[in-house]
Write a protein that holds these residues in place. Structure first.
Motif, PDB file in Angstrom:
ATOM      1  N   LEU A   1      60.688  12.528  62.744  1.00 27.62           N
ATOM      2  CA  LEU A   1      61.043  13.574  63.692  1.00 27.62           C
ATOM      3  C   LEU A   1      62.511  13.604  64.058  1.00 27.62           C
ATOM      4  N   GLU A   2      62.911  12.281  64.137  1.00 30.18           N
ATOM      5  CA  GLU A   2      64.652  12.108  64.360  1.00 30.18           C
ATOM      6  C   GLU A   2      65.393  12.693  63.269  1.00 30.18           C
ATOM      7  N   ILE A   3      65.061  12.623  61.910  1.00 33.96           N
ATOM      8  CA  ILE A   3      66.023  13.159  60.933  1.00 33.96           C
ATOM      9  C   ILE A   3      65.745  14.467  60.701  1.00 33.96           C
ATOM     10  N   PHE A   4      64.290  15.013  60.996  1.00 35.44           N
ATOM     11  CA  PHE A   4      64.152  16.473  61.088  1.00 35.44           C
ATOM     12  C   PHE A   4      65.060  17.200  61.919  1.00 35.44           C
ATOM     13  N   ASP A   5      65.050  16.500  63.124  1.00 40.10           N
ATOM     14  CA  ASP A   5      65.937  17.410  64.303  1.00 40.10           C
ATOM     15  C   ASP A   5      67.383  17.317  64.095  1.00 40.10           C
ATOM     16  N   TYR A   6      67.840  16.281  63.281  1.00 38.58           N
ATOM     17  CA  TYR A   6      69.115  16.032  62.842  1.00 38.58           C
ATOM     18  C   TYR A   6      69.744  16.988  62.007  1.00 38.58           C
ATOM     19  N   ALA A   7      68.780  17.099  60.731  1.00 35.71           N
ATOM     20  CA  ALA A   7      69.270  17.955  59.592  1.00 35.71           C
ATOM     21  C   ALA A   7      68.834  19.605  59.844  1.00 35.71           C
ATOM     22  N   ILE A   8      67.890  19.751  60.690  1.00 34.89           N
ATOM     23  CA  ILE A   8      67.562  21.128  60.918  1.00 34.89           C
ATOM     24  C   ILE A   8      68.679  21.891  61.773  1.00 34.89           C
ATOM     25  N   GLY A   9      69.152  20.933  62.664  1.00 36.90           N
ATOM     26  CA  GLY A   9      70.191  21.614  63.718  1.00 36.90           C
ATOM     27  C   GLY A   9      71.316  21.828  62.916  1.00 36.90           C
ATOM     28  N   GLN A  10      71.798  21.578  61.657  1.00 35.11           N
ATOM     29  CA  GLN A  10      72.756  21.988  60.981  1.00 35.11           C
ATOM     30  C   GLN A  10      72.442  22.859  59.833  1.00 35.11           C
ATOM     31  N   VAL A  11      71.578  23.619  59.819  1.00 37.37           N
ATOM     32  CA  VAL A  11      71.257  24.508  58.807  1.00 37.37           C
ATOM     33  C   VAL A  11      71.977  25.730  59.006  1.00 37.37           C
ATOM     34  N   GLN A  12      72.376  26.226  57.814  1.00 40.39           N
ATOM     35  CA  GLN A  12      73.210  27.289  57.704  1.00 40.39           C
ATOM     36  C   GLN A  12      72.433  28.524  57.226  1.00 40.39           C
ATOM     37  N   VAL A  13      72.295  29.629  58.159  1.00 33.30           N
ATOM     38  CA  VAL A  13      71.523  30.823  57.913  1.00 33.30           C
ATOM     39  C   VAL A  13      72.344  31.944  57.050  1.00 33.30           C
ATOM     40  N   LYS A  14      71.984  32.255  56.010  1.00 37.98           N
ATOM     41  CA  LYS A  14      72.415  33.104  55.453  1.00 37.98           C
ATOM     42  C   LYS A  14      72.181  34.608  55.581  1.00 37.98           C
ATOM     43  N   GLU A  15      73.150  35.756  55.373  1.00 37.35           N
ATOM     44  CA  GLU A  15      72.872  36.948  55.560  1.00 37.35           C
ATOM     45  C   GLU A  15      71.960  37.494  54.396  1.00 37.35           C
ATOM     46  N   ILE A  16      71.192  38.274  54.571  1.00 37.04           N
ATOM     47  CA  ILE A  16      70.063  38.557  53.759  1.00 37.04           C
ATOM     48  C   ILE A  16      70.206  40.141  53.461  1.00 37.04           C
ATOM     49  N   ASP A  17      70.499  40.444  52.357  1.00 33.78           N
ATOM     50  CA  ASP A  17      70.775  42.274  51.914  1.00 33.78           C
ATOM     51  C   ASP A  17      69.235  42.803  51.833  1.00 33.78           C
ATOM     52  N   LEU A  18      68.499  43.455  52.849  1.00 32.26           N
ATOM     53  CA  LEU A  18      67.245  43.835  52.806  1.00 32.26           C
ATOM     54  C   LEU A  18      67.387  45.064  51.911  1.00 32.26           C
ATOM     55  N   GLN A  19      68.634  45.704  51.496  1.00 29.79           N
ATOM     56  CA  GLN A  19      68.638  46.595  50.609  1.00 29.79           C
ATOM     57  C   GLN A  19      68.570  46.363  49.173  1.00 29.79           C
ATOM     58  N   ASP A  20      68.409  45.207  48.982  1.00 37.11           N
ATOM     59  CA  ASP A  20      67.927  44.547  47.712  1.00 37.11           C
ATOM     60  C   ASP A  20      66.522  45.091  47.082  1.00 37.11           C
ATOM     61  N   GLU A  21      66.653  45.629  45.817  1.00 35.87           N
ATOM     62  CA  GLU A  21      65.578  46.349  45.316  1.00 35.87           C
ATOM     63  C   GLU A  21      64.181  45.524  45.441  1.00 35.87           C
ATOM     64  N   LYS A  22      64.170  44.039  45.644  1.00 33.45           N
ATOM     65  CA  LYS A  22      63.010  43.409  45.716  1.00 33.45           C
ATOM     66  C   LYS A  22      62.355  43.389  47.054  1.00 33.45           C
ATOM     67  N   TYR A  23      63.158  43.947  47.953  1.00 36.05           N
ATOM     68  CA  TYR A  23      62.756  44.205  49.453  1.00 36.05           C
ATOM     69  C   TYR A  23      62.315  45.613  49.682  1.00 36.05           C
ATOM     70  N   LYS A  24      62.191  46.641  48.416  1.00 32.72           N
ATOM     71  CA  LYS A  24      62.101  47.940  48.632  1.00 32.72           C
ATOM     72  C   LYS A  24      60.838  48.052  49.637  1.00 32.72           C
ATOM     73  N   TYR A  25      59.653  47.527  49.364  1.00 29.73           N
ATOM     74  CA  TYR A  25      58.416  47.687  50.067  1.00 29.73           C
ATOM     75  C   TYR A  25      58.213  47.089  51.383  1.00 29.73           C
ATOM     76  N   LEU A  26      59.245  46.358  51.647  1.00 31.05           N
ATOM     77  CA  LEU A  26      59.125  45.465  53.130  1.00 31.05           C
ATOM     78  C   LEU A  26      58.647  46.320  54.198  1.00 31.05           C
ATOM     79  N   PHE A  27      58.991  47.517  54.237  1.00 29.41           N
ATOM     80  CA  PHE A  27      58.915  48.532  55.462  1.00 29.41           C
ATOM     81  C   PHE A  27      57.817  49.542  55.395  1.00 29.41           C
ATOM     82  N   THR A  28      56.736  49.121  54.461  1.00 33.04           N
ATOM     83  CA  THR A  28      55.828  50.133  54.237  1.00 33.04           C
ATOM     84  C   THR A  28      54.837  50.393  55.445  1.00 33.04           C
ATOM     85  N   VAL A  29      54.704  49.272  55.983  1.00 34.68           N
ATOM     86  CA  VAL A  29      53.844  49.256  57.211  1.00 34.68           C
ATOM     87  C   VAL A  29      54.434  50.000  58.359  1.00 34.68           C
ATOM     88  N   ASP A  30      55.636  49.858  58.688  1.00 36.43           N
ATOM     89  CA  ASP A  30      56.595  50.690  59.495  1.00 36.43           C
ATOM     90  C   ASP A  30      56.446  52.127  58.989  1.00 36.43           C
TER      91      ASP A  30
END
Length: 432
Positions: free
Chosen positions: A339-368
């Motif tokens: 719990l201690e190391i998880f809290d310490y490490a995840i607190g420093q996570v770097q969230v990346k920008e995701i290009d949802l226009q990428d072809e592999k995400y083409k069908y991500l919005f079919t339900v919408d």
């Protein structure tokens, strides 16, 4: 020294086998044995077994011994079988006959039981505090990254839009379930077994209400046979609770490992939190989270071990119970570190920008897209078939940006409600 020594010559092979690792394991419960002994001698004084003078000579020595058990270099020498024999021997060495009286109206069995219950109580509180700390970190991360979309997966196939806000706080809310189990386990171990002796009580007029109050237990295990049978049941319950928490952490760690890989590329960590390869200089390995995953999976196996050791034991004490201590205590200490190391490490996570226009995400919005058609007046089945046909013939064109408004969804994640839920189950701790 052995508390059960009657003067017979016991084979050293038998002694070594039956003692096992108790000397090493008992260092974790040493201070609790001192605390229980202090409560016990105060009770013996009250019922007339110990004189005023004897009590006054014992109490300061117990204070010294308790302080000694907190030293990092504390250990139990080979001449002692366990912490209980060491404690009595040292009191006897200093106080003579008075030290020999502390075992009156006790057995080694209820000494172990009460020390373990006190240990479990305190450690569960620490585990809960660290779980809540991780919860707060995840809620903060969720709020910080709530507007960053993240592909959601089913069957490890691109499915529907999600968000980093939902991802972080999903695990935060699962931790609430684990805190509920921790609370229930605390209630189970918060029952004083002292006075049950070998499982059948004592002919001395002991005052179990007094020791219950002295030790800060919420109640006692009234029936002395039930108190004895709590050994094993407490460990099974604790193992199940630790397993649930470990399951939450293991699954989260797996997500981190997956999302950190180049094939996903959703998150990263500072260089100093990763490890490298001995032959591939480009590697940034998530070893911390892989070890968390492995250690958590090991903890989840503990419940089965506890069941198998105790499953077919009849009432009364059996030496099998000695085998419960080592891996249970190891699991408790390990989950605190995780719990201690998880809290310490995840607190420093770097969230990346995701290009949802990428072809592999083409069908991500079919339900919408289906839902849009339903709002326009089509039946769900007709809309489903229309979008499905577009997917099949390659004419589907995604339209991102649809607002999800219901509670718990991307744009209405329910952060306040999740925090309120945690406050309700962790009232003894400060939740902001």
């Amino acid at each position: 020294m052995k508390l059960w020594d009657k003067g017979a010559n016991i084979d050293n092979k038998i002694i070594n086998f039956t003692v096992g690792n108790d000397r090493e394991i008992d260092t974790h419960i040493a201070k609790y044995d001192v605390q229980a002994t202090r409560a016990h001698i105060k009770m013996l004084h009250k019922i007339g077994i110990l004189t005023d003078k004897e009590l006054k000579s014992l109490l300061p020595q117990l204070d010294i011994l308790e302080a000694h058990t907190q030293n990092p270099d504390f250990f139990i020498e080979e001449e002692y079988e366990d912490i209980h024999s060491k404690l009595e021997s040292e009191l006897t060495l200093i106080l003579g006959e008075t030290g020999k009286k502390v075992h009156t109206a006790r057995s080694r069995n209820d000494q172990v039981l009460v020390a373990l219950h006190l240990y479990y109580k305190e450690q569960l509180q620490q585990i809960k505090a660290r779980t809540v700390s991780l919860f707060e970190t995840l809620m903060h991360l969720g709020e910080t990254h709530k507007n960053k979309l993240l592909p959601g997966y089913t069957h490890l196939q691109v499915a529907m839009p999600s968000s980093f806000g939902l991802w972080f706080t999903a695990y935060a809310e699962l931790l609430i379930d684990d805190v509920i189990l921790i609370n229930a386990t605390q209630d189970i171990v918060d029952q004083n077994p002292l006075g049950s002796a070998a499982g059948y009580g004592s002919s001395f007029p002991i005052d179990r209400e007094m020791t219950t109050k002295e030790l800060g237990f919420a109640t006692m295990k009234y029936n002395v046979v039930a108190a004895q049978m709590a050994r094993g049941k407490s460990e099974r319950t604790l193992a199940s609770t630790l397993g649930s928490l470990a399951n939450t952490l293991s699954r989260f760690a797996m997500d981190v490992c997956l999302y950190m890989s180049q094939n996903f590329g959703f998150v990263s960590f500072p260089e100093q939190l990763t490890t490298g390869s001995s032959i591939m200089p480009h590697k940034k390995n998530p070893d911390v989270f892989e070890l968390i995953r492995g250690k958590c999976n090991k903890i989840q196996a503990l419940s089965t071990e506890m069941i198998m050791i105790t499953n077919n034991l009849p009432s009364g004490y059996h030496r099998d119970y000695q085998l419960l201590k080592e891996n249970t205590i190891n699991a408790v200490e390990t989950i605190k570190d995780i719990l201690e190391i998880f809290d310490y490490a995840i607190g420093q996570v770097q969230v990346k920008e995701i290009d949802l226009q990428d072809e592999k995400y083409k069908y991500l919005f079919t339900v919408d897209s289906i839902n849009d058609l339903v709002v326009e007046g089509k039946s769900f089945r007709e809309a489903y078939q229309q979008i499905g046909s577009q997917v099949q013939d390659g004419t589907y064109k995604p339209e991102a940006g649809k607002n999800h408004t219901h509670i718990g969804s991307i744009h209405n994640p329910g952060f306040a409600e999740i925090k309120a839920k945690m406050r309700k189950v962790s009232t003894a701790l400060d939740i902001k």
